[in-house]
Design a protein around this motif. Structure first.
Motif, short mmCIF file in Angstrom:
data_model
loop_
_atom_site.label_atom_id
_atom_site.label_comp_id
_atom_site.label_asym_id
_atom_site.label_seq_id
_atom_site.Cartn_x
_atom_site.Cartn_y
_atom_site.Cartn_z
N ALA A 214 65.04 57.17 49.72
CA ALA A 214 65.67 57.71 50.81
C ALA A 214 67.32 57.88 50.71
CB ALA A 214 65.57 57.09 52.42
N ALA A 215 67.98 56.86 50.16
CA ALA A 215 69.35 56.74 50.03
C ALA A 215 69.65 57.85 48.84
CB ALA A 215 69.61 55.35 49.47
N HIS A 216 69.09 57.91 47.74
CA HIS A 216 69.24 58.86 46.79
C HIS A 216 68.94 60.41 47.69
CE1 HIS A 216 68.20 61.75 43.65
NE2 HIS A 216 68.99 61.07 42.88
N ALA A 217 68.29 60.41 48.29
CA ALA A 217 67.88 62.05 48.83
C ALA A 217 69.10 62.20 49.88
CB ALA A 217 66.63 61.91 49.68
N VAL A 218 69.57 61.21 50.56
CA VAL A 218 70.85 61.64 51.38
C VAL A 218 72.05 61.77 50.77
CG1 VAL A 218 72.23 60.46 52.99
CG2 VAL A 218 69.69 60.18 53.35
N LEU A 219 72.22 61.16 49.53
CA LEU A 219 73.17 61.26 48.65
C LEU A 219 73.40 62.74 48.12
CD1 LEU A 219 73.66 57.76 47.05
CD2 LEU A 219 75.39 58.74 48.65
N LEU A 220 72.32 62.95 47.67
CA LEU A 220 72.07 64.58 47.23
C LEU A 220 72.33 65.54 48.15
CD1 LEU A 220 71.35 65.54 44.37
CD2 LEU A 220 68.75 65.54 44.95
N LEU A 221 71.78 65.13 49.50
CA LEU A 221 72.09 66.36 50.58
C LEU A 221 73.51 66.28 50.75
CD1 LEU A 221 68.83 65.54 52.93
CD2 LEU A 221 69.40 67.46 51.69
N LEU A 222 74.24 65.31 50.51
CA LEU A 222 75.73 65.22 50.85
C LEU A 222 76.58 66.12 49.80
CD1 LEU A 222 76.33 61.56 51.87
CD2 LEU A 222 76.43 63.78 53.36
N ALA A 223 75.73 66.89 48.64
CA ALA A 223 76.59 67.45 47.85
C ALA A 223 77.24 68.65 48.26
CB ALA A 223 75.44 67.75 46.47
N GLY A 224 76.83 69.29 49.11
CA GLY A 224 77.43 70.40 49.68
C GLY A 224 78.74 70.01 50.35
N ILE A 225 78.86 68.79 51.18
CA ILE A 225 79.84 68.44 52.03
C ILE A 225 80.94 67.99 50.86
CG2 ILE A 225 80.81 66.71 53.62
CD1 ILE A 225 77.97 67.36 55.02
N VAL A 226 80.59 67.08 50.17
CA VAL A 226 81.27 66.32 49.01
C VAL A 226 81.89 67.46 48.18
CG1 VAL A 226 81.25 65.17 46.79
CG2 VAL A 226 79.90 64.33 48.82
N THR A 227 81.43 68.66 47.76
CA THR A 227 82.08 69.66 47.08
C THR A 227 82.90 70.60 48.13
OG1 THR A 227 80.30 70.24 45.69
CG2 THR A 227 81.56 72.08 45.89
#
Length: 308
Positions: A214-227
């Motif tokens: 779950a943690a990995h999935a959340v971090l991956l989903l944040l890629a757009g915001i982080v960018t």
């Protein structure tokens, strides 16, 4: 006067935040392992597009976006910018996820020098003696690394030139394209490539999204915001702070990346690398001092504009 000072301070804080986030990128992207760089860059493109669509809706920016898409010249420049930022993102992710964070940091150390060089080669600008000196020192630094380390620092050069050319394309459109609309178009152009990458990854190594916890999935989903967030902070900074301040703050990013690679990830730093980096830092000091001195000098008719 007080309002101008306040605007400069606010702009400086925005720039500091943007460069701080960019400097911490290696630590974020390393948490996405075992996802491959190709999958990460694909999600980064698609999720950034989703974020931008939401941002345009919230800020009611669709009317301005519509004016941009009706201008073929601007569409062409955003397509070129999209290609360049895709190259930059891909090379950076490959470097970060394969143990070359220090080499990536070198690319962003020499990026200001590449930007000045592009001003000469593309915009036919005239350089001051100090700027030529900085370029010369940087060339010597690359030669030292090539001779001493036994290989051309392709990652550094690709990052420096792709981002330098990306900045040049943004310079060409100027204020005609706002930050959110620009990133929306750039990622929209790249979306078919991103989808193709995901299909290829799925058919070869397999897509990791949703399979690594779950943690990995959340971090991956944040890629757009982080960018998108640091890009928007940077855009806000450039409207408020002088370029001399932004130019000095930009070194925060490669410094943090270098420290991450050298002291947290313990990447190799043989003597020739230290010498090469030291020469680059000397070149940047020369360039920065000259930039600050020139910014403080009253501009006359013979002053030459520089790209940032």
């Amino acid at each position: 006067m007080k309002q101008a000072t306040s605007e400069t301070t606010t702009g400086g804080l925005y720039a500091f935040a943007a460069y701080l986030l960019w400097g911490l990128f290696p630590l974020y992207f390393l948490t996405l392992l075992p996802t491959t760089p190709w999958e990460v860059v694909a999600w980064r493109v698609l999720l950034s597009l989703v974020f931008c669509v939401v941002a345009l809706t919230v800020t009611r920016g669709w009317r301005a976006f519509g004016r941009i898409v009706r201008q073929p010249r601007l569409l062409g420049w955003t397509a070129a910018a999209g290609i360049l930022i895709f190259v930059n993102w891909t090379v950076y992710l490959v470097a970060t996820l394969t143990g070359h964070v220090i080499e990536a940091s070198l690319g962003y150390f020499i990026n200001p020098i590449v930007t000045v060089l592009l001003g000469v080669l593309v915009l036919h600008e005239r350089l001051r003696p100090a700027q030529w000196t900085a370029i010369g020192i940087a060339v010597v630094a690359v030669v030292v690394i090539v001779v001493g380390y036994g290989q051309v620092p392709w990652i550094s050069l690709l990052l420096a030139f792709s981002f330098g050319l990306y900045g040049l394309t943004k310079n060409r459109v100027g204020g005609s394209v706002d930050a959110v609309s620009g990133l929306t178009l750039e990622t929209a152009w790249l979306s078919p490539v991103a989808v193709g990458l995901l299909i290829w990854v799925g058919a070869t190594s397999g897509i990791t999204a949703g399979t690594a916890g779950a943690a990995h999935a959340v971090l991956l989903l944040l890629a757009g915001i982080v960018t998108a967030v640091p890009l928007l902070l940077f855009a806000a900074a450039t409207r408020r702070a002088p370029l001399s301040l932004i130019g000095l703050l930009q070194f925060l990013t490669p410094i943090l990346q270098f420290a991450t690679g050298a002291f947290l990830l313990h990447e190799a730093m043989p003597l020739e690398r230290w010498i090469g980096f030291a020469l680059v830092w000397v070149a940047l000091i020369v360039l920065s001092v000259d930039s600050v001195r020139n910014a403080r000098r009253p501009r006359g008719v013979d002053d030459v504009a520089e790209i940032a």
